[in-house]
Design a protein around this motif. Structure first.
Motif, PDB file in Angstrom:
ATOM      1  N   PHE A  85      -7.740  -3.030  -5.840  1.00  0.00           N
ATOM      2  CA  PHE A  85      -7.705  -1.794  -5.048  1.00  0.00           C
ATOM      3  C   PHE A  85      -8.562  -1.935  -3.803  1.00  0.00           C
ATOM      4  O   PHE A  85      -8.149  -1.539  -2.699  1.00  0.00           O
ATOM      5  CB  PHE A  85      -8.193  -0.613  -5.891  1.00  0.00           C
ATOM      6  CG  PHE A  85      -8.529   0.609  -5.072  1.00  0.00           C
ATOM      7  CD1 PHE A  85      -7.513   1.376  -4.520  1.00  0.00           C
ATOM      8  CD2 PHE A  85      -9.850   0.955  -4.847  1.00  0.00           C
ATOM      9  CE1 PHE A  85      -7.820   2.495  -3.742  1.00  0.00           C
ATOM     10  CE2 PHE A  85     -10.164   2.074  -4.077  1.00  0.00           C
ATOM     11  CZ  PHE A  85      -9.144   2.846  -3.525  1.00  0.00           C
ATOM     12  N   SER A  89      -6.795  -1.828  -0.032  1.00  0.00           N
ATOM     13  CA  SER A  89      -7.200  -0.729   0.845  1.00  0.00           C
ATOM     14  C   SER A  89      -8.134  -1.194   1.953  1.00  0.00           C
ATOM     15  O   SER A  89      -8.480  -0.411   2.845  1.00  0.00           O
ATOM     16  CB  SER A  89      -7.900   0.357   0.020  1.00  0.00           C
ATOM     17  OG  SER A  89      -9.077  -0.158  -0.580  1.00  0.00           O
ATOM     18  N   TYR A 183      -1.017  -1.878   1.272  1.00  0.00           N
ATOM     19  CA  TYR A 183      -1.153  -1.186  -0.010  1.00  0.00           C
ATOM     20  C   TYR A 183       0.173  -1.176  -0.766  1.00  0.00           C
ATOM     21  O   TYR A 183       0.222  -1.431  -1.970  1.00  0.00           O
ATOM     22  CB  TYR A 183      -1.631   0.249   0.226  1.00  0.00           C
ATOM     23  CG  TYR A 183      -2.004   0.965  -1.042  1.00  0.00           C
ATOM     24  CD1 TYR A 183      -3.205   0.669  -1.696  1.00  0.00           C
ATOM     25  CD2 TYR A 183      -1.161   1.904  -1.619  1.00  0.00           C
ATOM     26  CE1 TYR A 183      -3.551   1.308  -2.875  1.00  0.00           C
ATOM     27  CE2 TYR A 183      -1.496   2.543  -2.785  1.00  0.00           C
ATOM     28  CZ  TYR A 183      -2.693   2.239  -3.412  1.00  0.00           C
ATOM     29  OH  TYR A 183      -3.030   2.868  -4.583  1.00  0.00           O
ATOM     30  N   ASP A 186       1.058  -4.328  -2.456  1.00  0.00           N
ATOM     31  CA  ASP A 186       0.044  -4.752  -3.419  1.00  0.00           C
ATOM     32  C   ASP A 186      -0.695  -5.978  -2.896  1.00  0.00           C
ATOM     33  O   ASP A 186      -0.740  -7.027  -3.534  1.00  0.00           O
ATOM     34  CB  ASP A 186       0.675  -5.058  -4.784  1.00  0.00           C
ATOM     35  CG  ASP A 186      -0.353  -4.980  -5.910  1.00  0.00           C
ATOM     36  OD1 ASP A 186      -1.531  -4.705  -5.600  1.00  0.00           O
ATOM     37  OD2 ASP A 186       0.011  -5.207  -7.066  1.00  0.00           O
TER      38      ASP A 186
END
Length: 204
Positions: A85, A89, A183, A186
Motif C-alpha cells: 500500500f 500510493s 494504484y 497494484d
C-alpha cells in the motif's frame, strides 16, 4: 536562471508540504514501526546530480526477515500488504522531502538510483545526472508507471537534456493521473530485476 528558480521552488514547496503533512508523517512512522518493527526508515546510498552520492530515506515497506544462513529473504517475500500500500500510493517516499530540503534532491527529476548501478549506464543515460534526482519522476509524463529500465533511463536522459519550466509543468499536470494508475495497477506488487543484474546478464 530556471535552475535557480527550480531550487527556490523545491525548497519552499517541500518545507511547506512537510509542515502540512507532519501529522500524516508521524502516523505513518508509528504504523511502520507497528507493522515492520524498527527502524521505521529505510536508508540507502544513491547517486545524485553529477553522480555525487547521498543517503536517501524512505518509510520501510519490507520486514527484516532472513533465512537460516542469515541472508535477507527475496524482496517479494519481505514486502507486506501494508508495504505494498505504501508503495502503490507513494507514501513510502514522503521522507524524501527531507532530501529535497537539504538540496540532495528536487521535486521533479530522475529517480535517484543505487550507486551499484553507476557502471551500467550508457553515455546517453548519464545525461540523467545533469540534474538533481527527484521525488516525481519524468516517467509520469508518458503514462508509463511500470517502465523497463531502458524506457525509464531514456525518459530521464531526455529530461536531463531538456529540463525547462514547460517540461516540469507538463510533468506536474500528469502526476495525479500517474498516481491513480500506479494504484489501479497494484504498483506495490511491481518488482523488477536490478539494473546491474539485468545488464550484467545481458552481457553474458
Amino acid at each position: 536562471m530556471y535552475l535557480f528558480f527550480k531550487r527556490f521552488f523545491d525548497l519552499i514547496s517541500s518545507l511547506v508540504l512537510f509542515i502540512i503533512i507532519s501529522p500524516l508523517f508521524l502516523l505513518l512512522w508509528v504504523l511502520v514501526r507497528i507493522k515492520h518493527g524498527k527502524p521505521a526508515f529505510y536508508k540507502q546510498i544513491r547517486s545524485g546530480k553529477g553522480m555525487k552520492s547521498f543517503t536517501i530515506i524512505k518509510f520501510r515497506s519490507m520486514t527484516e526477515e532472513k533465512d537460516i544462513n542469515g541472508e535477507y529473504l527475496p524482496d517479494e517475500q519481505r514486502v507486506t500488504s501494508f508495504g505494498k500500500f505504501l508503495r502503490s500510493s507513494s507514501l513510502d517516499e514522503l521522507p524524501e522531502l527531507l532530501s529535497i530540503i537539504k538540496g540532495d534532491m528536487s521535486v521533479i527529476g530522475p529517480r535517484p538510483l543505487p550507486i551499484s548501478y553507476d557502471d551500467y549506464y550508457t553515455e546517453r543515460e548519464k545525461l540523467r545526472f545533469n540534474v538533481r534526482g527527484g521525488l516525481i519522476p519524468p516517467e509520469v509524463l508518458y503514462n508509463n508507471v511500470q517502465p523497463t529500465w531502458d524506457e525509464q533511463l531514456e525518459y530521464e536522459a531526455y529530461y536531463g537534456e531538456n529540463i525547462s519550466l514547460k517540461l516540469d509543468f507538463q510533468i506536474i499536470m500528469a502526476v495525479f493521473k500517474g498516481l491513480l494508475k500506479r494504484y489501479k495497477n497494484d504498483y506495490g506488487e511491481y518488482v523488477r530485476e536490478s539494473l546491474n543484474v539485468e545488464r550484467k546478464e545481458m552481457k553474458k
